[in-house]
Every structure is written in C-alpha cells, then in structure tokens.
Scaffold this motif. Structure first.
Motif, PDB file in Angstrom:
ATOM      1  N   THR A  48      -3.117   4.555  -2.757  1.00  0.00           N
ATOM      2  CA  THR A  48      -4.248   4.621  -3.695  1.00  0.00           C
ATOM      3  C   THR A  48      -5.035   3.314  -3.702  1.00  0.00           C
ATOM      4  OG1 THR A  48      -2.778   3.956  -5.503  1.00  0.00           O
ATOM      5  CG2 THR A  48      -3.150   6.323  -5.194  1.00  0.00           C
ATOM      6  N   TYR A  49      -4.525   2.296  -3.014  1.00  0.00           N
ATOM      7  CA  TYR A  49      -5.244   1.040  -2.830  1.00  0.00           C
ATOM      8  C   TYR A  49      -5.574   0.882  -1.344  1.00  0.00           C
ATOM      9  CZ  TYR A  49      -4.344  -0.647  -7.570  1.00  0.00           C
ATOM     10  OH  TYR A  49      -4.344  -0.805  -8.925  1.00  0.00           O
ATOM     11  N   TYR A  50      -6.559   0.078  -1.041  1.00  0.00           N
ATOM     12  CA  TYR A  50      -6.956  -0.182   0.339  1.00  0.00           C
ATOM     13  C   TYR A  50      -7.434  -1.630   0.447  1.00  0.00           C
ATOM     14  CZ  TYR A  50     -11.734   0.415  -1.455  1.00  0.00           C
ATOM     15  OH  TYR A  50     -12.909   0.282  -2.169  1.00  0.00           O
TER      16      TYR A  50
ATOM     17  N   TRP B 124     -10.123   6.616   2.291  1.00  0.00           N
ATOM     18  CA  TRP B 124     -10.533   5.246   1.970  1.00  0.00           C
ATOM     19  C   TRP B 124     -12.005   5.025   2.352  1.00  0.00           C
ATOM     20  CZ3 TRP B 124      -5.982   1.999   4.457  1.00  0.00           C
ATOM     21  CH2 TRP B 124      -4.837   2.146   3.660  1.00  0.00           C
TER      22      TRP B 124
ATOM     23  N   THR C 232       2.089   2.072  -3.447  1.00  0.00           N
ATOM     24  CA  THR C 232       1.051   2.610  -4.357  1.00  0.00           C
ATOM     25  C   THR C 232       0.542   3.968  -3.884  1.00  0.00           C
ATOM     26  OG1 THR C 232      -0.716   1.480  -3.141  1.00  0.00           O
ATOM     27  CG2 THR C 232       0.300   0.277  -4.975  1.00  0.00           C
TER      28      THR C 232
ATOM     29  N   PHE D 200      -6.517  -6.251  -2.326  1.00  0.00           N
ATOM     30  CA  PHE D 200      -6.571  -4.792  -2.303  1.00  0.00           C
ATOM     31  C   PHE D 200      -7.461  -4.263  -3.419  1.00  0.00           C
ATOM     32  CE2 PHE D 200      -2.152  -5.467  -0.505  1.00  0.00           C
ATOM     33  CZ  PHE D 200      -2.552  -5.207   0.801  1.00  0.00           C
ATOM     34  N   CYS D 201      -8.169  -3.186  -3.126  1.00  0.00           N
ATOM     35  CA  CYS D 201      -9.036  -2.519  -4.099  1.00  0.00           C
ATOM     36  C   CYS D 201      -8.480  -1.127  -4.380  1.00  0.00           C
ATOM     37  CB  CYS D 201     -10.469  -2.400  -3.570  1.00  0.00           C
ATOM     38  SG  CYS D 201     -11.311  -3.988  -3.382  1.00  0.00           S
ATOM     39  N   LYS D 202      -8.682  -0.656  -5.598  1.00  0.00           N
ATOM     40  CA  LYS D 202      -8.152   0.657  -6.001  1.00  0.00           C
ATOM     41  C   LYS D 202      -9.125   1.753  -5.601  1.00  0.00           C
ATOM     42  CE  LYS D 202      -6.224   3.187  -9.927  1.00  0.00           C
ATOM     43  NZ  LYS D 202      -5.079   3.628  -9.113  1.00  0.00           N
ATOM     44  N   SER D 203      -8.563   2.818  -5.043  1.00  0.00           N
ATOM     45  CA  SER D 203      -9.371   3.978  -4.695  1.00  0.00           C
ATOM     46  C   SER D 203      -9.773   4.724  -5.952  1.00  0.00           C
ATOM     47  CB  SER D 203      -8.580   4.895  -3.756  1.00  0.00           C
ATOM     48  OG  SER D 203      -9.288   6.081  -3.519  1.00  0.00           O
TER      49      SER D 203
ATOM     50  N   LEU E 135       0.825  -1.209   0.000  1.00  0.00           N
ATOM     51  CA  LEU E 135       0.000   0.000   0.000  1.00  0.00           C
ATOM     52  C   LEU E 135       0.858   1.258   0.000  1.00  0.00           C
ATOM     53  CD1 LEU E 135      -2.883  -0.964   2.480  1.00  0.00           C
ATOM     54  CD2 LEU E 135      -2.863  -1.054  -0.011  1.00  0.00           C
TER      55      LEU E 135
ATOM     56  N   CYS F 141      -9.747  -4.636   0.579  1.00  0.00           N
ATOM     57  CA  CYS F 141     -11.138  -4.796   0.134  1.00  0.00           C
ATOM     58  C   CYS F 141     -12.060  -5.249   1.274  1.00  0.00           C
ATOM     59  CB  CYS F 141     -11.223  -5.813  -0.995  1.00  0.00           C
ATOM     60  SG  CYS F 141     -10.300  -5.354  -2.479  1.00  0.00           S
TER      61      CYS F 141
END
Length: 262
Positions: free
Chosen positions: A172-174, A205, A169, A191-194, A166, A176
């Motif tokens: 910008t990801y968090y 987030w 990146t 991880f999911c993209k913001s 994280l 899920c």
C-alpha cells in the motif's frame, strides 16, 4: 640554424607540457569527484564498490604524477637540462605503459562491472529504509537517480516488491522518488501511501514503469567515455612530449658539441 631549431623545439615542448599539466589536473579532478560526489549514481557505487574506490585513487595518483611530469618537462625544456629531460622521457614511457594496461583492464572487466552494478542496486532496493541514518546518503542518491532519470527500480518497479517494508504494508506504500506526477507527492524520498487501503499490486502504483538499468548504463558509459577520452588525450600529449624531448636532447648535444674548441 641549429640554434633556431633548438629554440623552436624547446618552446614547443614547454607548451605541450603545459597542456600535459592541465590534463593531469583534469584526471586528478575526476578521481576526486568520484570520491566526494554525493548527488549522482557515482555515490551509490562508491559507497558499495571497492573497485570503483580503487579506480578513483588510481586516477588521483595518475593525475598527480602527470602534473608532476608536466612541471618537470617545462623546467627541463626551459633550462635545457639533459639529465632532467632523460628522467622525464623515462617516466613518460612508464606512465604510458601503465595507462595502456589500465585501459585494457577496464575494457576486459566491463561485463563484471555491469554485473556488480546490478547486485549493488538490487541490494540497495531490498534494504531501503528511510529510518536508517547510516544509509541515508546512498539512499538519497538512488532517489535522485530515479527522479532525474524518470525510472523506477533496476529492471522495473517490480524490484521494489523485494523490499521488506513495502511487503509488510501489503504494497500500500510505494517509493516517492518513483512517482510519475499523476498524484501530488510532497517529498521525493522515502515511501508514499497509495490512495487504496486494500492490498494493491505494483500495477496500481502511480510510478514510472521503466527500470533504471538502461539509463544508468548509458550514463556510466557516457561518463567513462569522457574519462577515457581525457586519458587518450593525455596519452597523445605524452607521445608528442617524448618525441619533442628526444629531439631537444639531441639538439642540446649537438649544440654543446659544436661549442667544443678545436
């Protein structure tokens, strides 16, 4: 009158040992559950904590011995075997002393267990990597905990800022599994993209703001309470079994003495 007393004591002892056998099976089941569970926080602990594994094996051993003693008590009561009842009473006393010692150990080590849980979870969050197949089971278990308890991180979502992926990146990801439902998330792991393409902060987030520490500790206390409750029930049955076995031995002795020709 003595014969009637002997029969009543014998059948009561049989019933108590039948219950004793069942409770032993429950204790053994708890131990097996701790070792094989893959869908709750126990999975996170048992893959990282040696003390929990040892505790699980102790539960399995105590449960197996308890079942054996219940069986021996039933046989000794039905057949009125004084020697077998004597062994049964001695073993019950030893098991009871071991349970008391284990209970005191758990009570005085509870703060150390809380500290160990905190270290295990923080290390898990810091090293979390969806591409690591060897850590998939424990990571899936932690995702399940966050999703089911509607929480994120240990103290809070800021714990995830220690994760190297994280950080690389620019956050910008968090995770899920922390998603609070304000955005549509297809998967509940990894991880999911913001939605933002710039460097963001944890506050941006769409995740739960509450940490999992209080919920997990409450969950552990509830489950430990159930286990300790079952062990307490077994201890009560052990005491009753010992009393009934002693009474039965005395009645058998008197019955045999009364049959001696004068």
């Amino acid at each position: 009158m003595g014969s009637d007393c002997l029969k009543v004591t014998k059948y009561f002892l049989f019933l108590f040992n039948l219950l004793f056998f069942i409770l032993g099976a429950v204790i053994l089941g708890f131990g097996v559950w701790i070792l094989v569970d893959k869908s709750s926080f126990i999975s996170v602990l048992q893959t990282s904590s040696e003390s929990l594994k040892v505790g699980a094996y102790i539960l399995i051993g105590v449960g197996a011995v308890t079942m054996l003693m219940g069986f021996l008590g039933c046989v000794g009561a039905v057949n009125e075997v004084r020697c077998l009842l004597g062994v049964y009473i001695t073993c019950l006393m030893l098991i009871l002393l071991a349970q008391v010692a284990a209970g005191l150990l758990i009570y005085f080590q509870r703060d150390a267990l809380k500290a160990e849980v905190s270290i295990v979870v923080r290390d898990l969050i810091r090293d979390y990597d969806p591409d690591k197949e060897d850590k998939k089971s424990i990571q899936d278990a932690w995702d399940y905990v966050q999703e089911q308890l509607t929480c994120c991180g240990w103290v809070g979502p800021q714990n995830w800022t220690e994760n190297e992926i994280l950080l690389n990146t620019s956050l910008t990801y968090y995770p899920c599994s922390c998603s609070n439902g304000s955005v549509d998330v297809q998967f509940k792991s990894g991880f999911c993209k913001s939605t933002a393409n710039r460097t963001v902060s944890v506050a941006d987030w769409p995740v739960y703001t509450k940490g999992c520490m209080s919920n997990v500790q409450s969950w552990l206390q509830d489950n430990l309470g159930i286990i300790l409750g079952v062990c307490t029930g077994v201890a009560v049955i052990e005491l009753l079994g010992m009393v009934l076995a002693i009474l039965l031995c005395r009645n058998i002795h008197r019955e045999e003495y009364s049959k001696v020709p004068k």
